[in-house]
Write an enzyme that holds these catalytic residues in place. Structure first.
Site, PDB file in Angstrom:
ATOM      1  N   HIS A  51       0.811  -1.220   0.000  1.00 15.86           N
ATOM      2  CA  HIS A  51       0.000   0.000   0.000  1.00 15.86           C
ATOM      3  C   HIS A  51       0.850   1.279   0.000  1.00 15.86           C
ATOM      4  O   HIS A  51       0.711   2.104  -0.916  1.00 15.86           O
ATOM      5  CB  HIS A  51      -1.000  -0.029   1.161  1.00 15.86           C
ATOM      6  CG  HIS A  51      -1.642   1.290   1.437  1.00 15.86           C
ATOM      7  ND1 HIS A  51      -2.448   1.929   0.514  1.00 15.86           N
ATOM      8  CD2 HIS A  51      -1.567   2.123   2.498  1.00 15.86           C
ATOM      9  CE1 HIS A  51      -2.846   3.087   1.022  1.00 15.86           C
ATOM     10  NE2 HIS A  51      -2.328   3.224   2.220  1.00 15.86           N
ATOM     11  N   HIS A  75       3.971   6.708   5.387  1.00 20.46           N
ATOM     12  CA  HIS A  75       2.782   7.392   5.894  1.00 20.46           C
ATOM     13  C   HIS A  75       1.952   6.586   6.886  1.00 20.46           C
ATOM     14  O   HIS A  75       1.177   7.145   7.643  1.00 20.46           O
ATOM     15  CB  HIS A  75       1.911   7.918   4.754  1.00 20.46           C
ATOM     16  CG  HIS A  75       0.968   6.911   4.151  1.00 20.46           C
ATOM     17  ND1 HIS A  75       1.316   6.110   3.107  1.00 20.46           N
ATOM     18  CD2 HIS A  75      -0.306   6.575   4.460  1.00 20.46           C
ATOM     19  CE1 HIS A  75       0.299   5.331   2.784  1.00 20.46           C
ATOM     20  NE2 HIS A  75      -0.695   5.581   3.593  1.00 20.46           N
ATOM     21  N   GLU A  79       1.013   5.185  12.549  1.00 18.78           N
ATOM     22  CA  GLU A  79      -0.327   4.739  12.896  1.00 18.78           C
ATOM     23  C   GLU A  79      -0.351   3.241  13.211  1.00 18.78           C
ATOM     24  O   GLU A  79      -1.027   2.804  14.126  1.00 18.78           O
ATOM     25  CB  GLU A  79      -1.210   5.019  11.680  1.00 18.78           C
ATOM     26  CG  GLU A  79      -2.655   5.175  11.961  1.00 18.78           C
ATOM     27  CD  GLU A  79      -3.346   5.605  10.666  1.00 18.78           C
ATOM     28  OE1 GLU A  79      -2.886   6.588  10.062  1.00 18.78           O
ATOM     29  OE2 GLU A  79      -4.287   4.922  10.271  1.00 18.78           O
ATOM     30  N   ASP A  80       0.366   2.464  12.439  1.00 16.39           N
ATOM     31  CA  ASP A  80       0.192   1.013  12.502  1.00 16.39           C
ATOM     32  C   ASP A  80       1.368   0.225  13.066  1.00 16.39           C
ATOM     33  O   ASP A  80       1.306  -0.992  13.156  1.00 16.39           O
ATOM     34  CB  ASP A  80      -0.100   0.462  11.093  1.00 16.39           C
ATOM     35  CG  ASP A  80      -1.393   1.014  10.536  1.00 16.39           C
ATOM     36  OD1 ASP A  80      -2.278   1.329  11.343  1.00 16.39           O
ATOM     37  OD2 ASP A  80      -1.512   1.141   9.306  1.00 16.39           O
ATOM     38  N   ASP A 142      -2.756   8.268  -1.444  1.00 18.58           N
ATOM     39  CA  ASP A 142      -3.165   7.242  -0.482  1.00 18.58           C
ATOM     40  C   ASP A 142      -4.609   6.823  -0.751  1.00 18.58           C
ATOM     41  O   ASP A 142      -4.952   5.643  -0.827  1.00 18.58           O
ATOM     42  CB  ASP A 142      -3.012   7.853   0.923  1.00 18.58           C
ATOM     43  CG  ASP A 142      -3.592   6.982   2.021  1.00 18.58           C
ATOM     44  OD1 ASP A 142      -3.283   5.778   2.039  1.00 18.58           O
ATOM     45  OD2 ASP A 142      -4.344   7.516   2.864  1.00 18.58           O
ATOM     46  N   ASP A 262     -22.792  14.251 -26.000  1.00 20.07           N
ATOM     47  CA  ASP A 262     -21.361  14.199 -26.313  1.00 20.07           C
ATOM     48  C   ASP A 262     -20.614  13.394 -25.251  1.00 20.07           C
ATOM     49  O   ASP A 262     -20.245  13.897 -24.215  1.00 20.07           O
ATOM     50  CB  ASP A 262     -20.758  15.599 -26.421  1.00 20.07           C
ATOM     51  CG  ASP A 262     -21.156  16.470 -25.244  1.00 20.07           C
ATOM     52  OD1 ASP A 262     -22.108  16.099 -24.543  1.00 20.07           O
ATOM     53  OD2 ASP A 262     -20.511  17.496 -25.013  1.00 20.07           O
TER      54      ASP A 262
HETATM   55 MN    MN Z   1      -2.641   4.719   3.872  1.00 20.42          MN
END
Ligand code: MN
Length: 656
Positions: A51, A75, A79-80, A142, A262
């Site tokens: 990712h 990024h 967080e993870d 992202d 169109d």
């Molecule tokens: Mn992400």
């Protein structure tokens, strides 16, 4: 080769134009992220690192600066994974750490609601974006990858995420002139919001691909022929309209796809502005233009900087094609907006100080509002396209799409808003709740006196109008309360006199025995009016006051006619005998209402009671307030309290 190696190869290929030392740093960041995410998987089952790797690749395709690519790779580590922001700053520098911080989600929040966390995350990100546009560009990349892999999430989540993309991210990309990103996000979202429509459009384009190729060949041949002698360079790009814009057209005109006029067009790219107009003239000499479809966005660029000539011509019977003409430079800017500068690697950031939506956004961030309010203002006001409305005098006003005559009235002047009675648009009466259309001449019909209606709050989309309506009602409320108080003070002595004369035999109210009831309910806050001091058995009527509960007057109280809006806010009440039920109130501090309410409910039930009042306010980390319980018989309060105190979420409880 594993999946991640494949993507890494792709990324490396995109890095060809970057300096060697930049590439080295990027690859170092990749190794770091790969290690940090080791063992983590995405919903698709792929390694998590795919990712951030894709996010970085999408950015590299746009040729953004190398620090953004590093930030993209990193990024999600804060967080993870256990990696901290401090660590990132030490290893990769302050710029990268700041970018990562901007796109890192808020994970915990006081109120804990999911929607609040999501909105706070958006708020935090936009705040970071105000200082550095790069934050949002990383977020777009992202988002694009997350949207491309949405099928791996549970169905109910897909729609929510797709809707948020349509509400916030796509319009934001549009405001920043990043057309290419906007189109991509919208099409990716459409697939989940309107799967049937998406399939229809998709198969239509599959079927008609050859036809489009023929059109392109035809135009190229004719133009080459005509421009042969003039030395004007040009290239032609065939261009299927993006799905979401077709979907919008189908919806707007309520038509099927083959009835849309169109569906594709061509784009002609040349070298100079003069040649744009030259080609434009040539095209009109070959094919019949549709007059109403000509737009000159070169002389009059769009607000987000978009420049191009547009015209629609008829190629053969009933077959129209939209042709866009622009220079290479315009093309870059139209596709990549504020990011196009990295694409060209020249000069500094585009000047964003003139962007009105950005300054509106800054203002909004200074105000206190709930997450819901913030989301709504963002979606319905700041990120909406603008429409232009003319006053009868010809003054021009800018409003967000969806704005009504109420918004327009308040935009002209607060007083015009307050005194608005109706509106005329292009000479015809126009309902106050109906959205205005771009270019309308709107006249506000005003009355003598200010008479805003509560319902206007649901008509108005601009925060400006809503604020003014709310503050009007707030001031009215204050005035009324003051008047009510004064009336009672003034009338008191007189009233006591007369009641003494007539009703001397009546006993005073024993409030422990007697109460009043509305539709069988007697759990409400009420006070007896001091002016007429109703006694049990006398005919009574209730008045819903602001802030003091229901005031019980005698039906023949001569004050009634002086009370403003009495008829509107009067309520039928009767005398009732109070039951022996006991009502106790408690002060309480808890870490979570959600956790404590059901458990308190259980205890209350055990003691044959019911909760008749519950009023808690969020107070930072805790929630504080009071609640009341009605017990059928006198409870053992200390035992009751003891049981409540055992509930883990309860910090404090006391009987009032
Ligand atoms: Mn992400």
């Amino acid at each position: 080769m594993t999946k991640k190696d494949e993507i890494l190869e792709l990324l490396k290929r995109e890095l060809i134009d970057y300096k060697n030392e930049e590439v080295t740093k990027i690859l170092k960041a990749y190794d770091f992220a790969d290690k940090a995410h080791q063992g983590q998987k995405r919903a698709s089952g792929e390694e998590f690192i795919t990712h951030p790797l894709w996010t970085a690749t999408i950015l590299a395709q746009m040729n953004v600066d190398y620090e953004m690519i590093i930030a993209a790779l990193l990024h999600d580590v804060v967080e993870d994974t256990p990696v901290t922001m401090e660590e990132l700053e030490k290893k990769f520098g302050k710029n990268v750490a700041n970018l990562v911080n901007g796109v890192t989600k808020i994970s915990k929040l006081k109120s804990g609601k999911k929607i609040a966390i999501k909105t706070e995350t958006i708020r935090k990100m936009l705040l970071a974006m105000i200082n550095d546009m790069k934050v949002i560009i990383i977020k777009f990349a992202d988002k694009i990858h997350n949207m491309r892999t949405l099928q791996f999430l549970p169905p109910e989540k897909r729609k929510l995420i797709a809707q948020e993309t349509l509400d916030i991210y796509a319009p934001l990309a549009g405001k920043m002139g990043m057309q290419q990103i906007k189109d991509q996000l919208e099409d990716l979202a459409l697939r989940w919001i309107q799967p049937e429509v998406y399939k229809t459009i998709h198969s239509y384009f599959d079927r008609t691909e050859k036809d489009r190729e023929r059109t392109k060949t035809l135009i190229t041949r004719e133009l080459t022929e005509r421009l042969k002698s003039s030395d004007i360079p040009f290239k032609i790009k065939s261009r299927a309209k993006h799905y979401y814009s077709i979907y919008k057209k189908m919806k707007k005109y309520n038509k099927n796809i083959d009835e849309i006029f169109d569906l594709y067009g061509v784009r002609i790219i040349t070298d100079t502005v003069e040649n744009c107009y030259q080609i434009f003239g040539t095209i009109h000499s070959i094919w019949q233009p549709i007059p109403s479809r000509f737009r000159d966005f070169i002389a009059h660029p769009k607000k987000n900087g978009y420049r191009s000539l547009h015209t629609t011509v008829v190629l053969e019977k009933r077959k129209a094609v939209e042709i866009q003409i622009r220079t290479e430079e315009m093309e870059e800017f139209n596709e990549y907006g504020v990011a196009s500068h990295w694409y060209y690697k020249k000069g500094e950031l585009p000047d964003t100080s003139q962007l009105e939506w950005l300054s509106k956004l800054k203002d909004v961030h200074k105000e206190e509002m709930t997450p819901e309010e913030y989301y709504k203002i963002l979606r319905d006001e700041i990120l909406r396209d603008d429409i232009f409305i003319f006053s009868p005098k010809g003054d021009i006003f800018e409003l967000p799409k969806g704005a009504t005559a109420i918004d327009f009235a308040y935009k002209i002047h607060t007083e015009i808003g307050h005194r608005c009675k109706g509106a005329r648009a292009n000479g015809l009466i126009w309902p106050l709740n109906k959205p205005l259309k771009n270019g309308m001449v709107v006249e506000i019909i005003t009355g003598k006196n200010p008479e805003p209606k509560q319902s206007w709050l649901s008509y108005a989309v601009t925060s400006q109008a809503r604020k003014k309506i709310k503050s009007y009602f707030a001031s009215i409320r204050k005035e009324e309360e003051k008047k009510e108080e004064e009336k009672i003070k003034v009338d008191q002595p007189k009233q006591i006199d007369s009641s003494l004369k007539i009703k001397t035999t009546e006993k005073p109210i024993n409030s422990t025995m007697i109460t009043v009831s509305i539709d069988g309910e007697n759990n409400f806050l009420f006070n007896f009016a001091k002016c007429c001091a109703p006694t049990p058995g006398s005919e009574i009527i209730g008045f819903i006051s602001r802030g003091r509960g229901i005031i019980i007057h005698r039906k023949d109280c001569h004050n009634l006619k002086y009370i403003k809006e009495f008829d509107k806010r009067a309520i039928e009440v009767i005398w009732a005998v109070k039951s022996n039920n006991k009502i106790y109130s408690f002060n309480i501090i808890t870490s979570s209402q959600e956790d404590s309410l059901p458990m308190i409910g259980n205890v209350v039930q055990k003691y044959n009671g019911k909760i008749v009042k519950w009023s808690l306010n969020n107070n930072g980390k805790t929630e504080e307030g009071s609640f009341a319980v009605e017990f059928v018989s006198e409870p053992n309060i200390s035992l009751f309290l003891k049981e409540i105190r055992k509930i883990p979420a309860i910090g404090h409880i006391e009987k009032i």
